[in-house]
Design a protein around this motif. Structure first.
Motif, PDB file in Angstrom:
ATOM      1  N   ASN A 258    -133.036  37.453  30.674  1.00  0.00           N
ATOM      2  CA  ASN A 258    -134.122  37.967  29.723  1.00  0.00           C
ATOM      3  C   ASN A 258    -135.099  36.663  28.957  1.00  0.00           C
ATOM      4  N   GLY A 259    -133.980  35.854  28.199  1.00  0.00           N
ATOM      5  CA  GLY A 259    -135.329  33.916  28.081  1.00  0.00           C
ATOM      6  C   GLY A 259    -136.320  34.468  28.642  1.00  0.00           C
ATOM      7  N   VAL A 260    -135.884  34.101  29.981  1.00  0.00           N
ATOM      8  CA  VAL A 260    -137.331  33.059  30.692  1.00  0.00           C
ATOM      9  C   VAL A 260    -138.127  34.446  30.948  1.00  0.00           C
ATOM     10  N   LEU A 261    -137.864  35.641  30.858  1.00  0.00           N
ATOM     11  CA  LEU A 261    -139.404  36.801  30.800  1.00  0.00           C
ATOM     12  C   LEU A 261    -139.595  36.820  30.109  1.00  0.00           C
ATOM     13  N   VAL A 262    -139.106  36.613  28.537  1.00  0.00           N
ATOM     14  CA  VAL A 262    -139.665  36.955  27.108  1.00  0.00           C
ATOM     15  C   VAL A 262    -140.600  35.371  27.057  1.00  0.00           C
ATOM     16  N   ALA A 263    -139.997  34.021  27.093  1.00  0.00           N
ATOM     17  CA  ALA A 263    -140.633  33.077  26.894  1.00  0.00           C
ATOM     18  C   ALA A 263    -141.738  32.626  27.503  1.00  0.00           C
ATOM     19  N   THR A 264    -141.848  33.663  29.131  1.00  0.00           N
ATOM     20  CA  THR A 264    -143.274  33.310  30.347  1.00  0.00           C
ATOM     21  C   THR A 264    -143.867  34.861  30.162  1.00  0.00           C
ATOM     22  N   LEU A 265    -143.725  35.080  28.999  1.00  0.00           N
ATOM     23  CA  LEU A 265    -144.447  36.413  28.950  1.00  0.00           C
ATOM     24  C   LEU A 265    -145.529  35.696  27.956  1.00  0.00           C
ATOM     25  N   GLY A 266    -144.505  35.555  26.921  1.00  0.00           N
ATOM     26  CA  GLY A 266    -145.216  34.673  25.177  1.00  0.00           C
ATOM     27  C   GLY A 266    -145.734  34.067  25.835  1.00  0.00           C
ATOM     28  N   THR A 267    -146.181  32.822  26.290  1.00  0.00           N
ATOM     29  CA  THR A 267    -146.136  31.828  26.722  1.00  0.00           C
ATOM     30  C   THR A 267    -147.843  32.496  27.199  1.00  0.00           C
ATOM     31  N   ALA A 268    -147.924  33.446  27.876  1.00  0.00           N
ATOM     32  CA  ALA A 268    -149.023  33.936  28.374  1.00  0.00           C
ATOM     33  C   ALA A 268    -150.232  34.075  27.752  1.00  0.00           C
ATOM     34  N   VAL A 269    -149.558  35.145  26.996  1.00  0.00           N
ATOM     35  CA  VAL A 269    -150.557  35.918  25.545  1.00  0.00           C
ATOM     36  C   VAL A 269    -150.560  35.183  25.090  1.00  0.00           C
ATOM     37  N   ASN A 270    -149.864  33.895  24.057  1.00  0.00           N
ATOM     38  CA  ASN A 270    -149.924  32.964  23.342  1.00  0.00           C
ATOM     39  C   ASN A 270    -151.609  31.724  23.710  1.00  0.00           C
ATOM     40  N   LEU A 271    -151.690  31.699  24.985  1.00  0.00           N
ATOM     41  CA  LEU A 271    -152.660  30.586  26.179  1.00  0.00           C
ATOM     42  C   LEU A 271    -153.555  31.606  25.918  1.00  0.00           C
ATOM     43  N   ALA A 272    -153.533  32.773  26.408  1.00  0.00           N
ATOM     44  CA  ALA A 272    -155.121  33.606  26.168  1.00  0.00           C
ATOM     45  C   ALA A 272    -155.705  33.707  25.136  1.00  0.00           C
ATOM     46  N   VAL A 273    -154.579  33.856  24.087  1.00  0.00           N
ATOM     47  CA  VAL A 273    -155.158  34.478  22.868  1.00  0.00           C
ATOM     48  C   VAL A 273    -155.847  32.839  21.996  1.00  0.00           C
ATOM     49  N   ALA A 274    -155.145  31.501  22.152  1.00  0.00           N
ATOM     50  CA  ALA A 274    -155.650  30.486  22.018  1.00  0.00           C
ATOM     51  C   ALA A 274    -156.876  30.300  23.040  1.00  0.00           C
ATOM     52  N   ALA A 275    -157.180  29.902  23.989  1.00  0.00           N
ATOM     53  CA  ALA A 275    -158.604  29.663  24.365  1.00  0.00           C
ATOM     54  C   ALA A 275    -158.942  30.562  24.172  1.00  0.00           C
ATOM     55  N   PHE A 276    -159.569  31.967  23.852  1.00  0.00           N
ATOM     56  CA  PHE A 276    -160.798  32.984  23.995  1.00  0.00           C
ATOM     57  C   PHE A 276    -160.361  32.307  22.031  1.00  0.00           C
ATOM     58  N   SER A 277    -159.923  31.973  21.280  1.00  0.00           N
ATOM     59  CA  SER A 277    -160.109  31.761  19.745  1.00  0.00           C
ATOM     60  C   SER A 277    -161.218  31.132  19.583  1.00  0.00           C
ATOM     61  N   GLY A 278    -160.618  29.416  20.326  1.00  0.00           N
ATOM     62  CA  GLY A 278    -160.729  28.607  19.610  1.00  0.00           C
ATOM     63  C   GLY A 278    -162.181  28.140  20.606  1.00  0.00           C
ATOM     64  N   TYR A 279    -161.964  28.228  21.703  1.00  0.00           N
ATOM     65  CA  TYR A 279    -163.860  28.579  22.115  1.00  0.00           C
ATOM     66  C   TYR A 279    -164.490  29.139  21.033  1.00  0.00           C
TER      67      TYR A 279
END
Length: 310
Positions: free
Chosen positions: A106-127
Motif C-alpha cells: 500500500n505504501g509503495v502504491l500510494v507513494a509511487t502514484l502520488g510522486t508521479a502525479v506530483n512530478l507531472a503537475v510540477a513540470a507542467f506548471s513550472g514550465y
C-alpha cells in the motif's frame, strides 16, 4: 656597470636589462612543518566528521540492535546494546504478527502514484510559470506560493469534508490526490527553467517545434536532475505521512500504509518493541534504495535547482 645589471650593445646602441634578483626562485619555499600541520588539521577534521556521523547514526544502530534482541531483553537493566542472542526470526514475525506485506505494498502504491502525479503537475506548471507569457502569471504564481505558508494540519478537516463529499473516504485516491498538487514542486521546476537560456526555445521554434514539443523534447530532459530531487522529497513525504491516513482511512488492514501499520503494533496486549524496531528497519529500505539509485541526479539537482545555497 654594477653586478646586478648587464649591458648589451647592438649596432652602437646599448640596452640595459632589468636587474635580476640574486638567489631568488619562482615560488615560495614551504615553511618547515607546514606539510605536517596540514595533515594534522585534515586528520582532526575527518575525526570530527566521523564523530558527528556516529552521533547521527546512533539511533539507527540502536534500532537495528533492538530489532535483533529477544523480547524479554528489550528493556534489560542494565541496558545493553546487543542481546544474549541474535534473533533473525523477529523479521519473519513482523509479517505474521500483522499483514505487514500489505502495508508495504500500500505504501509503495500510494507513494509511487502520488510522486508521479506530483512530478507531472510540477513540470507542467513550472514550465507555464517560467516560459509562457500570459496575463496575471506573476500574481497567480504568488498566490500559488502562499499555499506553502499554510500548515497541512490546518487543511486536514476541510480536506476530509471534501473527500466525504465526493465519496472518497477510505480509498486510495484520498491518500494520493489531495497532496499531489503542491507549490513546492512548481517552484523548484520554475526556478530551474529560468536558468535555461531563452536561445534554446528560439532554436527549437526555428526548427519547427511548437510549445508542446519544445517542452517534451528540450526542456523536460534538461530538468531530470531537478525532477529527481523533487521525486525523492515527494516519495518520502508520502511514505512517512501519518496524520492524513489516520484521519481518512478506516479499514486499517486493507488500506493502511507503513506509519499506520507501525502504530498497529501497539495494541491492548502491550507493545513488542523488538518487532516494532524490526518493522521500522524494513520500512526504511525503500527510501534508502531510492536515495542510492538517484544519488548522482540528486547532487546535480540540488546544485541546479537553487537548493545548494547559490
Amino acid at each position: 656597470m654594477g653586478s646586478g645589471t648587464r649591458t648589451i650593445t647592438a649596432g652602437g646602441a646599448g640596452t640595459t636589462a632589468a636587474p635580476r634578483r640574486t638567489g631568488a626562485g619562482t615560488g615560495r619555499r614551504p615553511r618547515p612543518g607546514a606539510g605536517a600541520g596540514s595533515r594534522a588539521r585534515r586528520a582532526i577534521g575527518y575525526a570530527l566528521l566521523c564523530l558527528i556521523a556516529l552521533l547521527f547514526m546512533a539511533p539507527l544502530i540502536y534500532m537495528v540492535a533492538t530489532s535483533l534482541k529477544p523480547d524479554s531483553e528489550t528493556f534489560s537493566n542494565p541496558p545493553t546494546l546487543w542481546g544474549s542472542a541474535i534473533q533473525w526470526q523477529n523479521y519473519a514475525d513482523v509479517f505474521t504478527y500483522l499483514p505487514f506485506a500489505r502495508f508495504i505494498l500500500n505504501g509503495v502504491l500510494v507513494a509511487t502514484l502520488g510522486t508521479a502525479v506530483n512530478l507531472a503537475v510540477a513540470a507542467f506548471s513550472g514550465y507555464a510559470f517560467s516560459r509562457l507569457r500570459w496575463r496575471g502569471r506573476n500574481l497567480v504564481f504568488l498566490l500559488f506560493l502562499v499555499t506553502l505558508m499554510i500548515p497541512q494540519d490546518v487543511l486536514v478537516i476541510p480536506m476530509y469534508v471534501m473527500m466525504q463529499g465526493v465519496g472518497w473516504v477510505d480509498t486510495f485516491q484520498a491518500l494520493i490526490l489531495p497532496w499531489a498538487f503542491t507549490a513546492l514542486g512548481a517552484f523548484l521546476i520554475r526556478q530551474f527553467f529560468l536558468t535555461v537560456p531563452q536561445e534554446l526555445d528560439d532554436a527549437a521554434r526555428v526548427d519547427g517545434a511548437g510549445t508542446v514539443r519544445t517542452f517534451f523534447s528540450v526542456m523536460l530532459p534538461l530538468a531530470r536532475p531537478t525532477l529527481a530531487v523533487l521525486a525523492v522529497f515527494t516519495f518520502i513525504s508520502y511514505w512517512n505521512s501519518f496524520l492524513w491516513p489516520l484521519v481518512v482511512i478506516n479499514d486499517v488492514d486493507a488500506r493502511a500504509t507503513i506509519p499506520l501499520g507501525l502504530q498497529a503494533f501497539f495494541g491492548q496486549q502491550g507493545s513488542q518493541w523488538n518487532l516494532v524496531m524490526a518493522a521500522s528497519v524494513v520500512s526504511m529500505l525503500p527510501t534508502v534504495i531510492i536515495l542510492v539509485l538517484l544519488q548522482k541526479h540528486l547532487v546535480r539537482g540540488i546544485v541546479t535547482s537553487g537548493l545548494g545555497g547559490r
